[in-house]
Scaffold this motif. Structure first.
Motif, PDB file in Angstrom:
ATOM      1  N   GLY A 150       0.937  -1.119   0.043  1.00 19.92           N
ATOM      2  CA  GLY A 150       0.113   0.044  -0.071  1.00 19.92           C
ATOM      3  C   GLY A 150       0.911   1.237   0.120  1.00 19.92           C
ATOM      4  O   GLY A 150       0.413   2.219  -0.672  1.00 19.92           O
ATOM      5  N   ALA A 151       2.029   1.205   0.909  1.00 20.64           N
ATOM      6  CA  ALA A 151       2.970   2.305   0.886  1.00 20.64           C
ATOM      7  C   ALA A 151       3.558   2.584  -0.569  1.00 20.64           C
ATOM      8  O   ALA A 151       3.562   3.834  -1.064  1.00 20.64           O
ATOM      9  N   LEU A 152       3.818   1.458  -1.214  1.00 19.53           N
ATOM     10  CA  LEU A 152       4.516   1.856  -2.547  1.00 19.53           C
ATOM     11  C   LEU A 152       3.521   2.457  -3.468  1.00 19.53           C
ATOM     12  O   LEU A 152       3.576   3.390  -4.368  1.00 19.53           O
ATOM     13  N   ALA A 153       2.281   1.919  -3.469  1.00 13.63           N
ATOM     14  CA  ALA A 153       1.143   2.339  -4.492  1.00 13.63           C
ATOM     15  C   ALA A 153       0.833   3.648  -4.223  1.00 13.63           C
ATOM     16  O   ALA A 153       0.736   4.317  -5.101  1.00 13.63           O
ATOM     17  N   LYS A 154       0.893   4.034  -2.847  1.00 16.91           N
ATOM     18  CA  LYS A 154       0.306   5.468  -2.505  1.00 16.91           C
ATOM     19  C   LYS A 154       1.429   6.433  -2.936  1.00 16.91           C
ATOM     20  O   LYS A 154       1.223   7.459  -3.640  1.00 16.91           O
ATOM     21  N   THR A 155       2.784   5.998  -2.697  1.00 15.28           N
ATOM     22  CA  THR A 155       4.035   6.933  -3.109  1.00 15.28           C
ATOM     23  C   THR A 155       3.801   6.965  -4.834  1.00 15.28           C
ATOM     24  O   THR A 155       4.131   8.316  -5.422  1.00 15.28           O
ATOM     25  N   ALA A 156       3.781   5.962  -5.603  1.00 13.66           N
ATOM     26  CA  ALA A 156       3.553   5.759  -7.135  1.00 13.66           C
ATOM     27  C   ALA A 156       2.488   6.733  -7.489  1.00 13.66           C
ATOM     28  O   ALA A 156       2.395   7.053  -8.761  1.00 13.66           O
ATOM     29  N   SER A 157       1.293   7.002  -6.682  1.00 11.58           N
ATOM     30  CA  SER A 157       0.095   7.784  -7.051  1.00 11.58           C
ATOM     31  C   SER A 157      -0.530   7.345  -8.166  1.00 11.58           C
ATOM     32  O   SER A 157      -0.452   8.261  -9.208  1.00 11.58           O
ATOM     33  N   GLY A 158      -0.529   6.069  -8.452  1.00  8.76           N
ATOM     34  CA  GLY A 158      -1.272   5.454  -9.851  1.00  8.76           C
ATOM     35  C   GLY A 158      -0.526   4.814 -10.584  1.00  8.76           C
ATOM     36  O   GLY A 158      -0.841   4.198 -11.472  1.00  8.76           O
ATOM     37  N   ALA A 159       0.861   5.139 -10.310  1.00  9.19           N
ATOM     38  CA  ALA A 159       1.776   4.729 -11.575  1.00  9.19           C
ATOM     39  C   ALA A 159       1.715   3.173 -11.364  1.00  9.19           C
ATOM     40  O   ALA A 159       2.111   2.491 -12.485  1.00  9.19           O
ATOM     41  N   LEU A 160       1.708   2.547 -10.324  1.00 11.07           N
ATOM     42  CA  LEU A 160       1.959   1.125  -9.808  1.00 11.07           C
ATOM     43  C   LEU A 160       0.768   0.362 -10.960  1.00 11.07           C
ATOM     44  O   LEU A 160       1.244  -0.815 -11.478  1.00 11.07           O
ATOM     45  N   GLU A 161      -0.554   0.982 -11.087  1.00 16.28           N
ATOM     46  CA  GLU A 161      -1.409   0.183 -11.995  1.00 16.28           C
ATOM     47  C   GLU A 161      -0.925   0.327 -13.655  1.00 16.28           C
ATOM     48  O   GLU A 161      -1.547  -0.292 -14.439  1.00 16.28           O
ATOM     49  N   ARG A 162      -0.145   1.262 -14.158  1.00 15.29           N
ATOM     50  CA  ARG A 162       0.106   1.310 -15.251  1.00 15.29           C
ATOM     51  C   ARG A 162       1.776   1.308 -15.864  1.00 15.29           C
ATOM     52  O   ARG A 162       2.089   1.020 -17.034  1.00 15.29           O
ATOM     53  N   GLN A 163       2.560   1.430 -14.870  1.00 11.73           N
ATOM     54  CA  GLN A 163       4.172   1.178 -15.253  1.00 11.73           C
ATOM     55  C   GLN A 163       4.329  -0.189 -14.759  1.00 11.73           C
ATOM     56  O   GLN A 163       4.548  -0.746 -13.576  1.00 11.73           O
ATOM     57  N   PRO A 164       4.795  -1.004 -15.761  1.00  7.96           N
ATOM     58  CA  PRO A 164       5.373  -2.292 -15.614  1.00  7.96           C
ATOM     59  C   PRO A 164       6.488  -2.294 -14.499  1.00  7.96           C
ATOM     60  O   PRO A 164       7.484  -1.691 -14.656  1.00  7.96           O
ATOM     61  N   TYR A 165       6.145  -3.158 -13.552  1.00  6.73           N
ATOM     62  CA  TYR A 165       7.260  -3.485 -12.287  1.00  6.73           C
ATOM     63  C   TYR A 165       7.481  -4.977 -12.201  1.00  6.73           C
ATOM     64  O   TYR A 165       6.651  -5.655 -11.687  1.00  6.73           O
ATOM     65  N   LEU A 166       8.550  -5.171 -12.692  1.00  2.81           N
ATOM     66  CA  LEU A 166       8.806  -6.803 -12.712  1.00  2.81           C
ATOM     67  C   LEU A 166       9.934  -7.011 -11.618  1.00  2.81           C
ATOM     68  O   LEU A 166      10.809  -6.263 -11.265  1.00  2.81           O
ATOM     69  N   ARG A 167       9.531  -8.184 -11.003  1.00  2.45           N
ATOM     70  CA  ARG A 167      10.582  -8.654 -10.084  1.00  2.45           C
ATOM     71  C   ARG A 167      11.194  -9.979 -10.522  1.00  2.45           C
ATOM     72  O   ARG A 167      10.385 -11.094 -10.477  1.00  2.45           O
ATOM     73  N   MET A 168      12.272  -9.827 -10.817  1.00  2.00           N
ATOM     74  CA  MET A 168      13.388 -11.010 -11.337  1.00  2.00           C
ATOM     75  C   MET A 168      13.872 -11.944 -10.421  1.00  2.00           C
ATOM     76  O   MET A 168      14.163 -11.421  -9.230  1.00  2.00           O
ATOM     77  N   ARG A 169      14.144 -13.176 -10.575  1.00  2.71           N
ATOM     78  CA  ARG A 169      15.059 -13.901  -9.546  1.00  2.71           C
ATOM     79  C   ARG A 169      16.241 -13.642  -9.448  1.00  2.71           C
ATOM     80  O   ARG A 169      16.893 -13.597  -8.127  1.00  2.71           O
ATOM     81  N   ASN A 170      17.219 -13.306 -10.456  1.00  3.84           N
ATOM     82  CA  ASN A 170      18.462 -13.018 -10.506  1.00  3.84           C
ATOM     83  C   ASN A 170      18.660 -11.825 -11.331  1.00  3.84           C
ATOM     84  O   ASN A 170      18.511 -11.830 -12.612  1.00  3.84           O
ATOM     85  N   LEU A 171      19.390 -10.446 -10.510  1.00  7.22           N
ATOM     86  CA  LEU A 171      19.562  -9.425 -11.404  1.00  7.22           C
ATOM     87  C   LEU A 171      20.826  -9.502 -12.553  1.00  7.22           C
ATOM     88  O   LEU A 171      20.430  -8.977 -13.625  1.00  7.22           O
ATOM     89  N   ALA A 172      21.669 -10.251 -12.192  1.00  7.36           N
ATOM     90  CA  ALA A 172      22.911 -10.226 -13.067  1.00  7.36           C
ATOM     91  C   ALA A 172      22.223 -11.298 -14.257  1.00  7.36           C
ATOM     92  O   ALA A 172      22.575 -10.930 -15.325  1.00  7.36           O
ATOM     93  N   ASP A 173      21.665 -12.158 -14.120  1.00  6.49           N
ATOM     94  CA  ASP A 173      20.811 -12.911 -15.316  1.00  6.49           C
ATOM     95  C   ASP A 173      20.165 -12.091 -15.973  1.00  6.49           C
ATOM     96  O   ASP A 173      20.009 -12.301 -17.308  1.00  6.49           O
ATOM     97  N   THR A 174      19.382 -11.292 -15.173  1.00  5.61           N
ATOM     98  CA  THR A 174      18.503 -10.356 -16.102  1.00  5.61           C
ATOM     99  C   THR A 174      19.060  -9.228 -16.897  1.00  5.61           C
ATOM    100  O   THR A 174      18.940  -8.887 -18.198  1.00  5.61           O
TER     101      THR A 174
END
Length: 258
Positions: A150-174
């Motif tokens: 909820g805190a992330l969504a509130k700070t994002a001010s709506g962007a969380l619903e429209r801006q792709p936010y991916l969470r991958m297993r390994n950053l170096a592989d990504t």
């Protein structure tokens, strides 16, 4: 019957936990944008009468039945200090899909990668900047980046619903996968010799990914070894480092051809 290996059991448990995971969004702006997002699975809406009136159009469009609660008894399962404005919505986390479908297709795409940025307020602010400046995606890791809250969504001010936010297993592989797609991947480091602009001179028409580390520790050594190069934000004077969300906005703007 043979016993399942431990790793299989753990994988199945993680899958079940992910399927059961829900998020409580709060605040008029975050709740309105989630209600209006057809991709968002909505489970339960709690509102005061005042908030219901302000969200009437979004509630009607979403088709969800609102639970109208007396303000004195309004007690959704969120942090009591949260500024909820009389609106709380339980949802399933968004599923944006994989790298290729989010990062390929635009002309000169831009991607932000986050190396252990765990503060939801910073990630929310980064999502806002990413949306405004046209980034294809913001990418963190499953275990060391801020989850949807909820805190992330509130700070994002709506962007969380429209801006792709991916969470991958390994950053170096990504990073390696993005490089395979033709991205130039640059890591931000205050000690770097080269600026973003000089590193991208003559290459701003190409896909670019920018990696930002948490304030303090910065980028991990493995990240530094995997990126194509380290760059810094061209700054006047010897002042302290920027907040990571400000750095993300400036870096993204500096990488765009104008």
């Amino acid at each position: 019957m043979s016993k399942k290996p431990k790793w299989v059991v753990e994988k199945e448990q993680a899958k079940r936990a992910a399927a059961a995971e829900t998020v409580w969004l709060f605040g008029l702006h975050a709740v309105r944008d989630a209600l209006l997002n057809p991709k968002r699975e909505k489970l339960r809406l709690m509102v005061t009468m005042n908030a219901q009136a302000k969200l009437a159009d979004a509630i009607e469009e979403s088709g969800i039945a609102a639970e109208v609660i007396d303000p004195r008894k309004f007690n959704p399962p969120i942090d009591p200090q949260s500024v909820h404005q009389g609106a709380a919505l339980e949802v399933k986390p968004l599923n944006w899909g994989g790298l290729a479908e989010n990062c390929i297709g635009r002309e000169a795409p831009r991607v932000l990668l986050l190396d252990r940025v765990t503060d939801p307020h910073n990630v929310g602010a980064i999502l806002r900047s990413a949306e405004v400046l046209g980034a294809s995606a913001v990418i963190g890791t499953r275990h060391h980046s801020a989850p949807e809250t909820g805190a992330l969504a509130k700070t994002a001010s709506g962007a969380l619903e429209r801006q792709p936010y991916l969470r991958m297993r390994n950053l170096a592989d990504t990073i390696t996968e993005l490089q395979g797609m033709g991205f130039i991947v640059l890591g931000l480091d205050g000690e770097a010799d080269e600026t973003i602009e000089s590193a991208l001179e003559g290459k701003q028409h190409l896909p670019v990914a920018l990696v930002l580390g948490a304030e303090g520790p910065g980028l991990r050594q493995k990240t530094k070894e995997t990126v194509d190069g380290l760059v810094k934000i061209d700054a006047a004077g010897g002042f302290g480092s920027l907040n990571v969300s400000n750095a993300a906005a400036i870096a993204l703007y500096a990488s765009i051809a104008r």
